[in-house]
Scaffold this motif. Structure first.
Motif, PDB file in Angstrom:
ATOM      1  N   UNK A   1       4.738  23.598  -0.383  1.00  0.00           N
ATOM      2  CA  UNK A   1       5.891  23.227   0.448  1.00  0.00           C
ATOM      3  C   UNK A   1       7.166  23.957   0.026  1.00  0.00           C
ATOM      4  N   UNK A   2       7.023  25.181  -0.451  1.00  0.00           N
ATOM      5  CA  UNK A   2       8.164  25.928  -0.962  1.00  0.00           C
ATOM      6  C   UNK A   2       8.877  26.791   0.050  1.00  0.00           C
ATOM      7  N   UNK A   3       8.339  26.909   1.271  1.00  0.00           N
ATOM      8  CA  UNK A   3       8.917  27.810   2.258  1.00  0.00           C
ATOM      9  C   UNK A   3       9.023  27.132   3.619  1.00  0.00           C
ATOM     10  N   UNK A   4       9.860  27.719   4.467  1.00  0.00           N
ATOM     11  CA  UNK A   4       9.984  27.285   5.856  1.00  0.00           C
ATOM     12  C   UNK A   4       9.608  28.470   6.730  1.00  0.00           C
ATOM     13  N   UNK A   5       8.694  28.236   7.691  1.00  0.00           N
ATOM     14  CA  UNK A   5       8.285  29.251   8.661  1.00  0.00           C
ATOM     15  C   UNK A   5       8.433  28.638  10.047  1.00  0.00           C
ATOM     16  N   UNK A   6       9.193  29.282  10.907  1.00  0.00           N
ATOM     17  CA  UNK A   6       9.422  28.791  12.272  1.00  0.00           C
ATOM     18  C   UNK A   6       9.909  27.348  12.288  1.00  0.00           C
ATOM     19  N   UNK A   7      10.769  26.991  11.347  1.00  0.00           N
ATOM     20  CA  UNK A   7      11.357  25.657  11.313  1.00  0.00           C
ATOM     21  C   UNK A   7      10.505  24.585  10.677  1.00  0.00           C
ATOM     22  N   UNK A   8       9.302  24.912  10.219  1.00  0.00           N
ATOM     23  CA  UNK A   8       8.409  23.929   9.613  1.00  0.00           C
ATOM     24  C   UNK A   8       8.232  24.215   8.125  1.00  0.00           C
ATOM     25  N   UNK A   9       8.226  23.162   7.317  1.00  0.00           N
ATOM     26  CA  UNK A   9       7.965  23.301   5.892  1.00  0.00           C
ATOM     27  C   UNK A   9       6.480  23.595   5.721  1.00  0.00           C
TER      28      UNK A   9
ATOM     29  N   UNK B   1       0.837  -1.197   0.000  1.00  0.00           N
ATOM     30  CA  UNK B   1       0.000   0.000   0.000  1.00  0.00           C
ATOM     31  C   UNK B   1       0.875   1.252   0.000  1.00  0.00           C
ATOM     32  N   UNK B   2       0.558   2.218  -0.864  1.00  0.00           N
ATOM     33  CA  UNK B   2       1.346   3.453  -0.863  1.00  0.00           C
ATOM     34  C   UNK B   2       1.087   4.247   0.414  1.00  0.00           C
ATOM     35  N   UNK B   3       2.110   4.904   0.877  1.00  0.00           N
ATOM     36  CA  UNK B   3       1.970   5.740   2.069  1.00  0.00           C
ATOM     37  C   UNK B   3       1.620   7.158   1.652  1.00  0.00           C
ATOM     38  N   UNK B   4       0.734   7.750   2.419  1.00  0.00           N
ATOM     39  CA  UNK B   4       0.384   9.146   2.163  1.00  0.00           C
ATOM     40  C   UNK B   4       1.433  10.038   2.786  1.00  0.00           C
ATOM     41  N   UNK B   5       1.880  11.059   2.043  1.00  0.00           N
ATOM     42  CA  UNK B   5       2.830  11.998   2.653  1.00  0.00           C
ATOM     43  C   UNK B   5       2.118  12.805   3.737  1.00  0.00           C
ATOM     44  N   UNK B   6       2.882  13.208   4.719  1.00  0.00           N
ATOM     45  CA  UNK B   6       2.312  14.014   5.808  1.00  0.00           C
ATOM     46  C   UNK B   6       1.829  15.348   5.240  1.00  0.00           C
ATOM     47  N   UNK B   7       0.670  15.768   5.666  1.00  0.00           N
ATOM     48  CA  UNK B   7       0.119  17.050   5.204  1.00  0.00           C
ATOM     49  C   UNK B   7       0.928  18.189   5.817  1.00  0.00           C
ATOM     50  N   UNK B   8       1.296  19.132   4.993  1.00  0.00           N
ATOM     51  CA  UNK B   8       2.064  20.289   5.450  1.00  0.00           C
ATOM     52  C   UNK B   8       1.099  21.425   5.775  1.00  0.00           C
ATOM     53  N   UNK B   9       1.446  22.243   6.764  1.00  0.00           N
ATOM     54  CA  UNK B   9       0.565  23.363   7.117  1.00  0.00           C
ATOM     55  C   UNK B   9       0.459  24.387   5.991  1.00  0.00           C
ATOM     56  N   UNK B  10      -0.690  25.039   5.928  1.00  0.00           N
ATOM     57  CA  UNK B  10      -0.906  26.149   5.000  1.00  0.00           C
ATOM     58  C   UNK B  10      -0.875  27.418   5.826  1.00  0.00           C
ATOM     59  N   UNK B  11      -0.017  28.359   5.423  1.00  0.00           N
ATOM     60  CA  UNK B  11       0.212  29.583   6.187  1.00  0.00           C
ATOM     61  C   UNK B  11      -0.031  30.787   5.284  1.00  0.00           C
ATOM     62  N   UNK B  12      -0.724  31.784   5.807  1.00  0.00           N
ATOM     63  CA  UNK B  12      -0.956  33.009   5.048  1.00  0.00           C
ATOM     64  C   UNK B  12       0.329  33.817   4.938  1.00  0.00           C
ATOM     65  N   UNK B  13       0.578  34.353   3.763  1.00  0.00           N
ATOM     66  CA  UNK B  13       1.778  35.142   3.496  1.00  0.00           C
ATOM     67  C   UNK B  13       1.528  36.601   3.880  1.00  0.00           C
ATOM     68  N   UNK B  14       1.488  36.856   5.181  1.00  0.00           N
ATOM     69  CA  UNK B  14       1.218  38.207   5.659  1.00  0.00           C
ATOM     70  C   UNK B  14       2.520  39.008   5.746  1.00  0.00           C
ATOM     71  N   UNK B  15       2.470  40.303   5.413  1.00  0.00           N
ATOM     72  CA  UNK B  15       3.667  41.135   5.512  1.00  0.00           C
ATOM     73  C   UNK B  15       4.240  41.102   6.930  1.00  0.00           C
ATOM     74  N   UNK B  16       5.569  41.011   7.011  1.00  0.00           N
ATOM     75  CA  UNK B  16       6.250  40.984   8.299  1.00  0.00           C
ATOM     76  C   UNK B  16       6.625  39.586   8.757  1.00  0.00           C
ATOM     77  N   UNK B  17       6.073  38.559   8.132  1.00  0.00           N
ATOM     78  CA  UNK B  17       6.385  37.172   8.526  1.00  0.00           C
ATOM     79  C   UNK B  17       7.755  36.784   7.983  1.00  0.00           C
ATOM     80  N   UNK B  18       8.578  36.203   8.850  1.00  0.00           N
ATOM     81  CA  UNK B  18       9.926  35.768   8.466  1.00  0.00           C
ATOM     82  C   UNK B  18       9.840  34.383   7.822  1.00  0.00           C
ATOM     83  N   UNK B  19      10.440  34.234   6.640  1.00  0.00           N
ATOM     84  CA  UNK B  19      10.369  32.985   5.892  1.00  0.00           C
ATOM     85  C   UNK B  19      11.726  32.635   5.299  1.00  0.00           C
TER      86      UNK B  19
END
Length: 94
Positions: free
Chosen positions: A65-73, A11-29
């Motif tokens: 999954x193109x960015x890292x925010x607070x250590x998380x993809x 059986x194929x394994x499902x990849x872990x779902x990555x969080x979706x984060x809003x790209x708000x001004x001021x957020x470090x990425x």
């Protein structure tokens, strides 16, 4: 039976779902492809503008999954807009 022969290995394994984060001004990425670190300046449609520590600005597509925010993809998305206020229903006659 336990061990490597137990279970259903085909059986194929499902990849872990990555969080979706809003790209708000001021957020470090960090952009994963280029390792560019900076602060979001703006986000429109599928593009985000990041200000780098050297003062430059870089533009990146908001790919899954193109960015890292607070250590998380994460996957960046355009920020939600504030709901528009209800139009004034009064007429000229009152």
């Amino acid at each position: 039976m336990a061990g490597i022969l137990g279970g259903t290995p085909d059986l194929p394994r499902r990849p872990a779902a990555r969080p979706i984060v809003e790209a708000v001004p001021g957020r470090r990425v960090m952009h994963r492809g280029t390792r560019t670190i900076g602060v979001i300046v703006s986000a429109k449609a599928d593009m985000v503008t990041v200000s780098t520590p050297t003062g430059g600005e870089r533009h990146f597509r908001m790919l899954p999954e193109g960015f890292v925010v607070d250590g998380a993809i994460v996957t960046l998305v355009e920020p939600r807009r504030a709901p528009a206020s209800a139009p004034d229903r009064r007429t000229a006659s009152g």
